[in-house]
Design a protein around this motif. Structure first.
Motif, PDB file in Angstrom:
ATOM      1  N   MET A   1      23.830   5.187 -27.242  1.00 23.85           N
ATOM      2  CA  MET A   1      24.123   5.780 -26.203  1.00 23.85           C
ATOM      3  C   MET A   1      24.996   6.387 -25.704  1.00 23.85           C
ATOM      4  SD  MET A   1      25.254   1.468 -25.438  1.00 23.85           S
ATOM      5  CE  MET A   1      23.832   0.851 -26.122  1.00 23.85           C
ATOM      6  N   THR A   2      24.818   6.216 -24.748  1.00 17.07           N
ATOM      7  CA  THR A   2      25.542   6.865 -23.519  1.00 17.07           C
ATOM      8  C   THR A   2      26.247   6.313 -22.420  1.00 17.07           C
ATOM      9  OG1 THR A   2      24.285   9.289 -23.366  1.00 17.07           O
ATOM     10  CG2 THR A   2      25.882   9.360 -21.971  1.00 17.07           C
ATOM     11  N   GLU A   3      27.351   6.857 -21.556  1.00  9.65           N
ATOM     12  CA  GLU A   3      28.094   6.272 -20.680  1.00  9.65           C
ATOM     13  C   GLU A   3      28.034   6.841 -19.430  1.00  9.65           C
ATOM     14  OE1 GLU A   3      31.834   3.391 -19.957  1.00  9.65           O
ATOM     15  OE2 GLU A   3      30.731   2.299 -21.349  1.00  9.65           O
ATOM     16  N   GLU A 145      21.902  -1.315 -18.083  1.00 15.60           N
ATOM     17  CA  GLU A 145      21.584  -0.903 -19.474  1.00 15.60           C
ATOM     18  C   GLU A 145      20.277  -0.431 -18.953  1.00 15.60           C
ATOM     19  OE1 GLU A 145      21.419  -1.871 -24.149  1.00 15.60           O
ATOM     20  OE2 GLU A 145      22.841  -2.312 -23.564  1.00 15.60           O
ATOM     21  N   THR A 147      16.895   2.476 -20.831  1.00 18.21           N
ATOM     22  CA  THR A 147      16.841   3.189 -22.044  1.00 18.21           C
ATOM     23  C   THR A 147      16.170   4.319 -21.554  1.00 18.21           C
ATOM     24  OG1 THR A 147      16.907   0.762 -22.875  1.00 18.21           O
ATOM     25  CG2 THR A 147      15.726   2.648 -23.920  1.00 18.21           C
ATOM     26  N   GLU A 151      17.341   8.046 -24.679  1.00 21.25           N
ATOM     27  CA  GLU A 151      18.604   7.841 -25.142  1.00 21.25           C
ATOM     28  C   GLU A 151      18.337   6.012 -24.240  1.00 21.25           C
ATOM     29  OE1 GLU A 151      21.590  10.079 -23.244  1.00 21.25           O
ATOM     30  OE2 GLU A 151      20.351   9.824 -21.233  1.00 21.25           O
ATOM     31  N   THR A 152      19.345   5.682 -24.420  1.00 22.20           N
ATOM     32  CA  THR A 152      20.092   5.045 -23.707  1.00 22.20           C
ATOM     33  C   THR A 152      21.180   4.954 -22.912  1.00 22.20           C
ATOM     34  OG1 THR A 152      19.221   2.835 -25.393  1.00 22.20           O
ATOM     35  CG2 THR A 152      20.955   2.147 -23.745  1.00 22.20           C
ATOM     36  N   VAL A 154      23.998   3.312 -20.143  1.00 21.05           N
ATOM     37  CA  VAL A 154      25.088   2.257 -19.838  1.00 21.05           C
ATOM     38  C   VAL A 154      25.693   2.834 -18.290  1.00 21.05           C
ATOM     39  CG1 VAL A 154      27.219   0.675 -20.075  1.00 21.05           C
ATOM     40  CG2 VAL A 154      25.169   1.088 -22.220  1.00 21.05           C
TER      41      VAL A 154
END
Length: 407
Positions: A1-3, A145, A147, A151-152, A154
């Motif tokens: 998960m990337t932010e 969020e 998808t 990757e997902t 945020v």
């Protein structure tokens, strides 16, 4: 998960979302756009760019590039009953420079907007990413969020903008009703034909006993055909097979019967548009705002789709910059957009309902009233005012170039 962190997270990379993104970027804001499609090579509905939309895209700096990518200029609208023109609206009588319709592949509009957005370091484009959830801090939206294929992400933002169309996932996640209203009596069955040398030069509506047919040029060397059917009636028609569909279409528009007979070979080549109106009762939550079809949905008559989308973006742009300046993205402040825009949307809905009954209605009293109404629209100041309203929308909406930062 990337932010990631940004000022504005725009969900939806259509005309509304990308126009707003470019306006905000040119004003010094950081913008992340998440678009569920992985490329611009996808199916689109609206292709007509009205003068009002052109008047927004020109000062934004993208109209010349859109035209250079390929368009078909159209002189106006015709309503025909057999070979008789009941109404002929000439856009050449409107004030220049934007006194023509442009039939333009929507991917040309999006490609030009996207190319301009990508010039800014504060821009991030997440292609092939669908919104899965909203990020919340209590009752305040603080991001989304999304998808993608691998990757997902945020996206933490000051404000989330729902520009994801008539079936908006953002609107649903925010708990806002769509406000759907089945106020039109028709659905539209769309398809295209190769038609080199057969271009019409305007939007034509052919009235026929089997349902009105909309025809206009489509770049390059094609005709866009829209056959209006009774609302919900396509299933019965489809059961009769493609040959029966072709027969009814050929009867409705005999001048194109040869093209229809040669090129229409399967029902899979047809796209059904469920025509309905709607206006969400609210367009905002704390930290979130809707625009375009996500906020208000219209029918295809009058070619208002792209027009309304880019004018929405131009009107929302200063509201969002004002919220950024005051560090206040509360619903009360964001509601300024809806309060300013709602009267325009109500007018468009009323005009489209009148157009639907007057131009597309089947038989009855309308057959007697229609020629009188057509003369009224063509030859009186009231008619000229209606034409200008359809062409330009709200002429007071303009791009606030004074809010742009130095490029």
């Amino acid at each position: 998960m990337t932010e990631v962190s940004t000022d504005f997270c725009v969900i939806g990379g259509g005309p509304a979302g990308l126009s707003l993104a470019l306006l905000l970027l040119r004003s010094g804001a950081r913008v992340t756009v998440a678009e569920r499609s992985g490329s611009l090579e996808r199916a689109y509905r609206g292709e007509i760019l009205q003068p009002g939309g052109q008047a927004v895209l020109a000062p934004l700096g993208v109209l010349d590039g859109i035209v250079a990518r390929g368009t078909c200029p159209l002189d106006g609208f015709q309503l025909l009953q057999g070979t008789r023109a009941l109404m002929d609206i000439d856009y050449g009588r409107l004030d220049p420079p934007h006194n023509t319709l442009l039939s333009v592949p929507q991917r040309h509009v999006l490609a030009e907007l996207l190319a301009h957005c990508e010039r800014y370091l504060g821009f991030r484009y997440l292609a092939g990413h669908r919104v899965r959830d909203l990020v919340m801090d209590g009752t305040r939206v603080t991001g989304a969020e999304v998808t993608g294929p691998s990757e997902t992400v945020v996206v933490q933002s000051r404000c989330v903008v729902g520009a994801d169309g008539r079936y908006s996932k953002v609107r649903k996640l925010a708990g806002i009703e769509a406000g759907r209203a089945d106020v039109f009596d028709q659905d539209v069955l769309w398809f295209k034909l190769e038609a080199a040398g057969r271009m019409a030069g305007r939007v034509r509506i052919f009235r026929a006993s089997t349902g009105a047919v909309l025809v206009h040029d489509s770049y390059p060397d094609r005709l866009q055909i829209g056959w209006t059917l009774p609302h919900g009636g396509y299933r019965t028609l489809a059961e009769q097979g493609v040959e029966q569909v072709k027969a009814q279409l050929c009867a409705a528009v005999p001048r194109y019967a040869d093209l229809i007979d040669e090129q229409l070979t399967s029902l899979r080549e047809l796209t059904l548009l469920d025509v309905f109106g709607g206006c969400a009762p609210q367009w905002e939550r704390d930290g979130l705002v809707l625009l375009g079809d996500a906020a208000h949905t219209h029918g295809p008559l009058g070619a208002q789709g792209i027009n309304l989308a880019v004018q929405d973006a131009a009107l929302l742009h200063p509201v969002l910059l004002n919220a950024l300046r005051h560090d206040d993205f509360g619903a009360l402040r964001l509601a300024d957009f809806r309060r300013q825009r709602q009267p325009d949307i109500d007018r468009v809905m009323k005009v489209q309902q009148m157009q639907s009954k007057g131009m597309l209605g089947r038989h009855g009293l309308g057959d007697l009233v229609r020629p009188v109404a057509a003369r009224l629209i063509q030859h009186t100041p009231i008619g000229a005012k209606i034409t200008r309203r359809i062409a330009f929308g709200n002429p007071a909406i303009e791009v606030r170039t004074d809010l742009f930062a130095s490029d």
